[in-house]
Write a protein that holds these residues in place. Structure first.
Motif, PDB file in Angstrom:
ATOM      1  N   ASN A  13       0.830  -1.209   0.000  1.00  0.00           N
ATOM      2  CA  ASN A  13       0.000   0.000   0.000  1.00  0.00           C
ATOM      3  C   ASN A  13       0.865   1.261   0.000  1.00  0.00           C
ATOM      4  OD1 ASN A  13      -2.192   1.721   0.051  1.00  0.00           O
ATOM      5  ND2 ASN A  13      -2.865   1.169   2.125  1.00  0.00           N
ATOM      6  N   PRO A  14       1.682   1.455  -1.064  1.00  0.00           N
ATOM      7  CA  PRO A  14       2.647   2.561  -1.063  1.00  0.00           C
ATOM      8  C   PRO A  14       2.019   3.946  -0.932  1.00  0.00           C
ATOM      9  CG  PRO A  14       2.433   1.596  -3.254  1.00  0.00           C
ATOM     10  CD  PRO A  14       1.740   0.675  -2.309  1.00  0.00           C
ATOM     11  N   GLU A  15       0.774   4.110  -1.370  1.00  0.00           N
ATOM     12  CA  GLU A  15       0.115   5.415  -1.251  1.00  0.00           C
ATOM     13  C   GLU A  15      -0.623   5.571   0.074  1.00  0.00           C
ATOM     14  OE1 GLU A  15       0.564   7.786  -3.266  1.00  0.00           O
ATOM     15  OE2 GLU A  15       1.440   6.784  -5.018  1.00  0.00           O
ATOM     16  N   ASN A  16      -0.635   4.521   0.895  1.00  0.00           N
ATOM     17  CA  ASN A  16      -1.271   4.546   2.213  1.00  0.00           C
ATOM     18  C   ASN A  16      -2.733   5.000   2.121  1.00  0.00           C
ATOM     19  OD1 ASN A  16      -1.260   4.098   5.003  1.00  0.00           O
ATOM     20  ND2 ASN A  16      -0.836   6.249   5.444  1.00  0.00           N
ATOM     21  N   ILE A  17      -3.467   4.350   1.243  1.00  0.00           N
ATOM     22  CA  ILE A  17      -4.884   4.666   1.044  1.00  0.00           C
ATOM     23  C   ILE A  17      -5.701   3.727   1.920  1.00  0.00           C
ATOM     24  CG2 ILE A  17      -6.740   4.907  -0.645  1.00  0.00           C
ATOM     25  CD1 ILE A  17      -4.525   5.047  -2.807  1.00  0.00           C
ATOM     26  N   LEU A  18      -6.365   4.273   2.917  1.00  0.00           N
ATOM     27  CA  LEU A  18      -7.108   3.455   3.867  1.00  0.00           C
ATOM     28  C   LEU A  18      -8.564   3.882   4.027  1.00  0.00           C
ATOM     29  CD1 LEU A  18      -4.407   3.239   6.680  1.00  0.00           C
ATOM     30  CD2 LEU A  18      -4.985   1.469   4.997  1.00  0.00           C
ATOM     31  N   THR A  19      -8.874   5.137   3.713  1.00  0.00           N
ATOM     32  CA  THR A  19     -10.224   5.663   3.942  1.00  0.00           C
ATOM     33  C   THR A  19     -10.675   6.505   2.756  1.00  0.00           C
ATOM     34  OG1 THR A  19      -9.448   7.697   5.006  1.00  0.00           O
ATOM     35  CG2 THR A  19      -9.780   5.766   6.427  1.00  0.00           C
ATOM     36  N   ILE A  20     -11.967   6.769   2.700  1.00  0.00           N
ATOM     37  CA  ILE A  20     -12.500   7.684   1.691  1.00  0.00           C
ATOM     38  C   ILE A  20     -11.942   9.080   1.931  1.00  0.00           C
ATOM     39  CG2 ILE A  20     -14.588   8.641   0.673  1.00  0.00           C
ATOM     40  CD1 ILE A  20     -14.239   5.600   0.283  1.00  0.00           C
ATOM     41  N   ALA A  21     -11.737   9.437   3.197  1.00  0.00           N
ATOM     42  CA  ALA A  21     -11.155  10.743   3.526  1.00  0.00           C
ATOM     43  C   ALA A  21      -9.765  10.894   2.918  1.00  0.00           C
ATOM     44  CB  ALA A  21     -11.095  10.925   5.034  1.00  0.00           C
ATOM     45  N   ASP A  22      -8.997   9.805   2.865  1.00  0.00           N
ATOM     46  CA  ASP A  22      -7.672   9.864   2.240  1.00  0.00           C
ATOM     47  C   ASP A  22      -7.780  10.279   0.773  1.00  0.00           C
ATOM     48  OD1 ASP A  22      -6.454   9.028   4.582  1.00  0.00           O
ATOM     49  OD2 ASP A  22      -6.442   6.913   4.004  1.00  0.00           O
ATOM     50  N   VAL A  23      -8.786   9.747   0.094  1.00  0.00           N
ATOM     51  CA  VAL A  23      -8.979  10.070  -1.323  1.00  0.00           C
ATOM     52  C   VAL A  23      -9.397  11.524  -1.477  1.00  0.00           C
ATOM     53  CG1 VAL A  23     -10.225   9.461  -3.431  1.00  0.00           C
ATOM     54  CG2 VAL A  23      -9.579   7.664  -1.806  1.00  0.00           C
ATOM     55  N   LEU A  24     -10.280  11.997  -0.593  1.00  0.00           N
ATOM     56  CA  LEU A  24     -10.732  13.388  -0.648  1.00  0.00           C
ATOM     57  C   LEU A  24      -9.588  14.369  -0.403  1.00  0.00           C
ATOM     58  CD1 LEU A  24     -14.129  13.164   1.255  1.00  0.00           C
ATOM     59  CD2 LEU A  24     -13.823  14.029  -1.068  1.00  0.00           C
ATOM     60  N   GLU A  25      -8.694  14.000   0.490  1.00  0.00           N
ATOM     61  CA  GLU A  25      -7.599  14.903   0.848  1.00  0.00           C
ATOM     62  C   GLU A  25      -6.499  14.952  -0.200  1.00  0.00           C
ATOM     63  OE1 GLU A  25      -6.383  13.382   4.593  1.00  0.00           O
ATOM     64  OE2 GLU A  25      -8.213  14.054   5.641  1.00  0.00           O
ATOM     65  N   ARG A  26      -6.491  13.979  -1.108  1.00  0.00           N
ATOM     66  CA  ARG A  26      -5.417  13.918  -2.104  1.00  0.00           C
ATOM     67  C   ARG A  26      -6.016  13.825  -3.507  1.00  0.00           C
ATOM     68  NH1 ARG A  26      -1.137   9.464  -0.853  1.00  0.00           N
ATOM     69  NH2 ARG A  26      -0.514  10.249  -2.903  1.00  0.00           N
ATOM     70  N   PRO A  27      -6.265  14.945  -4.149  1.00  0.00           N
ATOM     71  CA  PRO A  27      -6.896  14.940  -5.475  1.00  0.00           C
ATOM     72  C   PRO A  27      -6.047  14.309  -6.568  1.00  0.00           C
ATOM     73  CG  PRO A  27      -6.218  17.159  -4.847  1.00  0.00           C
ATOM     74  CD  PRO A  27      -6.055  16.301  -3.634  1.00  0.00           C
ATOM     75  N   ASP A  28      -4.805  13.958  -6.259  1.00  0.00           N
ATOM     76  CA  ASP A  28      -3.970  13.272  -7.244  1.00  0.00           C
ATOM     77  C   ASP A  28      -4.251  11.778  -7.300  1.00  0.00           C
ATOM     78  OD1 ASP A  28      -2.808  13.299  -4.560  1.00  0.00           O
ATOM     79  OD2 ASP A  28      -1.133  12.181  -5.436  1.00  0.00           O
ATOM     80  N   LEU A  29      -4.934  11.236  -6.290  1.00  0.00           N
ATOM     81  CA  LEU A  29      -5.194   9.802  -6.250  1.00  0.00           C
ATOM     82  C   LEU A  29      -6.277   9.422  -7.259  1.00  0.00           C
ATOM     83  CD1 LEU A  29      -5.156   9.061  -2.411  1.00  0.00           C
ATOM     84  CD2 LEU A  29      -3.357   8.569  -4.090  1.00  0.00           C
ATOM     85  N   ARG A  30      -6.063   8.300  -7.921  1.00  0.00           N
ATOM     86  CA  ARG A  30      -7.017   7.782  -8.908  1.00  0.00           C
ATOM     87  C   ARG A  30      -7.584   6.457  -8.388  1.00  0.00           C
ATOM     88  NH1 ARG A  30      -2.470   6.920 -13.074  1.00  0.00           N
ATOM     89  NH2 ARG A  30      -1.615   6.229 -11.064  1.00  0.00           N
ATOM     90  N   VAL A  31      -8.914   6.387  -8.325  1.00  0.00           N
ATOM     91  CA  VAL A  31      -9.562   5.214  -7.749  1.00  0.00           C
ATOM     92  C   VAL A  31     -10.467   4.561  -8.789  1.00  0.00           C
ATOM     93  CG1 VAL A  31     -11.039   4.348  -5.906  1.00  0.00           C
ATOM     94  CG2 VAL A  31      -9.475   6.247  -5.466  1.00  0.00           C
ATOM     95  N   GLY A  32     -10.272   3.279  -9.022  1.00  0.00           N
ATOM     96  CA  GLY A  32     -11.080   2.552  -9.984  1.00  0.00           C
ATOM     97  C   GLY A  32     -12.389   2.061  -9.381  1.00  0.00           C
ATOM     98  N   VAL A  33     -13.452   2.139 -10.173  1.00  0.00           N
ATOM     99  CA  VAL A  33     -14.763   1.619  -9.781  1.00  0.00           C
ATOM    100  C   VAL A  33     -15.409   0.988 -11.014  1.00  0.00           C
ATOM    101  CG1 VAL A  33     -15.146   3.326  -7.959  1.00  0.00           C
ATOM    102  CG2 VAL A  33     -15.978   3.777 -10.274  1.00  0.00           C
ATOM    103  N   VAL A  34     -16.361   0.107 -10.783  1.00  0.00           N
ATOM    104  CA  VAL A  34     -17.163  -0.454 -11.860  1.00  0.00           C
ATOM    105  C   VAL A  34     -18.319   0.499 -12.149  1.00  0.00           C
ATOM    106  CG1 VAL A  34     -18.621  -2.382 -12.559  1.00  0.00           C
ATOM    107  CG2 VAL A  34     -16.527  -2.809 -11.252  1.00  0.00           C
ATOM    108  N   PRO A  35     -18.517   0.913 -13.394  1.00  0.00           N
ATOM    109  CA  PRO A  35     -19.576   1.880 -13.697  1.00  0.00           C
ATOM    110  C   PRO A  35     -20.948   1.410 -13.207  1.00  0.00           C
ATOM    111  CG  PRO A  35     -18.167   1.528 -15.610  1.00  0.00           C
ATOM    112  CD  PRO A  35     -17.763   0.503 -14.583  1.00  0.00           C
ATOM    113  N   GLY A  36     -21.638   2.293 -12.531  1.00  0.00           N
ATOM    114  CA  GLY A  36     -22.966   1.978 -12.021  1.00  0.00           C
ATOM    115  C   GLY A  36     -22.976   1.196 -10.732  1.00  0.00           C
ATOM    116  N   GLY A  37     -21.790   0.830 -10.225  1.00  0.00           N
ATOM    117  CA  GLY A  37     -21.723   0.050  -9.008  1.00  0.00           C
ATOM    118  C   GLY A  37     -21.918   0.886  -7.757  1.00  0.00           C
ATOM    119  N   PHE A  38     -22.144   0.210  -6.650  1.00  0.00           N
ATOM    120  CA  PHE A  38     -22.353   0.868  -5.373  1.00  0.00           C
ATOM    121  C   PHE A  38     -21.156   1.735  -5.001  1.00  0.00           C
ATOM    122  CE2 PHE A  38     -22.110   0.705  -0.660  1.00  0.00           C
ATOM    123  CZ  PHE A  38     -23.329   1.265  -0.351  1.00  0.00           C
ATOM    124  N   GLU A  39     -19.963   1.272  -5.376  1.00  0.00           N
ATOM    125  CA  GLU A  39     -18.742   1.973  -5.004  1.00  0.00           C
ATOM    126  C   GLU A  39     -18.617   3.325  -5.699  1.00  0.00           C
ATOM    127  OE1 GLU A  39     -18.796  -2.036  -3.971  1.00  0.00           O
ATOM    128  OE2 GLU A  39     -18.927  -1.225  -5.991  1.00  0.00           O
TER     129      GLU A  39
END
Length: 292
Positions: free
Chosen positions: A149-175
């Motif tokens: 986990n080199p980017e230390n991504i553990l929470t949704i807040a981590d993603v919000l705080e770092r706009p450089d992070l790219r997160v994959g999701v399945v289109p239309g999925g709950f995620e």
């Protein structure tokens, strides 16, 4: 699950796959989501039609929620439960039709299938459009990340705080809904085909993490799975029906609640890695209150 499946949700199933129709209680995938079928409202209602012609279910391909075998056979926690309950209702033919998560509810409304059994997790927006059966699965979410986990991504807040992070999701999925509801920027949300596609995108450095149900991620090799995300909602799933098929849903729920007390229900969930006890006392109304 959930878009496979899955939370779900699922996926490689959006591809055209071997044209096998299930007979005698087995379950297999059809070639396309554009299937024909009896017209809604005809033939004395869904229960009578399903007993005569079979029950058509939309599925994905996100183990352990749904799984498509190389020979076209469909299994997984949700289809296996639906098949067992349908048999109790006198329905001995179940036909699986592979769909992407974003097409499942529109396809149900367009009568391309009679129910969704794919780990399509309950949330407010979905519960306004379809009628869910009593919960079968309760699930958590995790990130799939590179080893260590080199980017230390553990929470949704981590993603919000770092706009450089790219997160994959399945289109239309709950995620996808989790991230959008939290206010994650559209440029950070990257579409992937399914769980395997998320792993491929991660390895190719197209994303920094991908978000799926915890159990779906644990099916993958070469991907580290974080602990369940503390600021992501836990939710659950069950079969989803058209709102006008309430009579069928009532009969289905009656059989499902009885089935939940039998050893076979626990055996199905445990086979696919789910704890059958966590759904005890959980209601559809509770899960439908989840934001999104």
């Amino acid at each position: 699950m959930n878009t496979t499946i899955s939370r779900r949700q699922l996926f490689r199933g959006a591809l055209a796959l071997g044209g096998v129709v299930a007979v005698g209680g087995s379950l297999a995938a059809c070639t396309t989501t554009e299937t024909g079928g009896p017209e809604a409202g005809g033939g004395g209602g869904l229960l009578e039609r399903a007993r005569q012609q079979g029950l058509r279910i939309a599925i994905g391909n996100e183990p352990p929620y749904t799984e498509l075998a190389p020979d076209g056979t469909v299994t997984g926690a949700e289809p296996d439960v639906v098949r067992a309950v349908a048999a109790r209702m006198g329905i001995d033919r179940v036909e699986g039709i592979v769909s992407g998560y974003d097409a499942m509810i529109p396809g149900l409304k367009a009568n391309r299938w009679d129910t969704i059994a794919a780990g399509l997790f309950m949330k407010q927006s979905r519960c306004r459009e379809v009628a869910y059966a009593s919960p079968v699965i309760v699930s958590t979410e995790s990130f799939g990340v590179r080893p260590g986990n080199p980017e230390n991504i553990l929470t949704i807040a981590d993603v919000l705080e770092r706009p450089d992070l790219r997160v994959g999701v399945v289109p239309g999925g709950f995620e996808q809904g989790i991230l959008e509801t939290a206010g994650v920027g559209a440029g950070q949300i990257i579409n992937v085909t399914d769980a395997r596609g998320g792993a491929d995108a991660l390895n190719a450095d197209r994303i920094d993490a991908f978000l799926l149900p915890t159990l779906s991620l644990r099916e993958l090799e070469g991907v580290e799975v974080t602990e369940p995300i503390e600021d992501a909602p836990s939710t659950g799933s069950s079969a989803a029906f058209r709102t006008e098929d309430q009579d069928f849903l009532d009969a289905y729920n009656e059989e499902l609640e009885s089935f939940k007390t039998e050893p076979e229900f626990a055996e199905i969930l445990e086979k696919w890695g789910f704890d059958p006890t966590v759904v005890e006392g959980v209601t559809t109304e509770e899960l439908c209150a989840v934001d999104g």
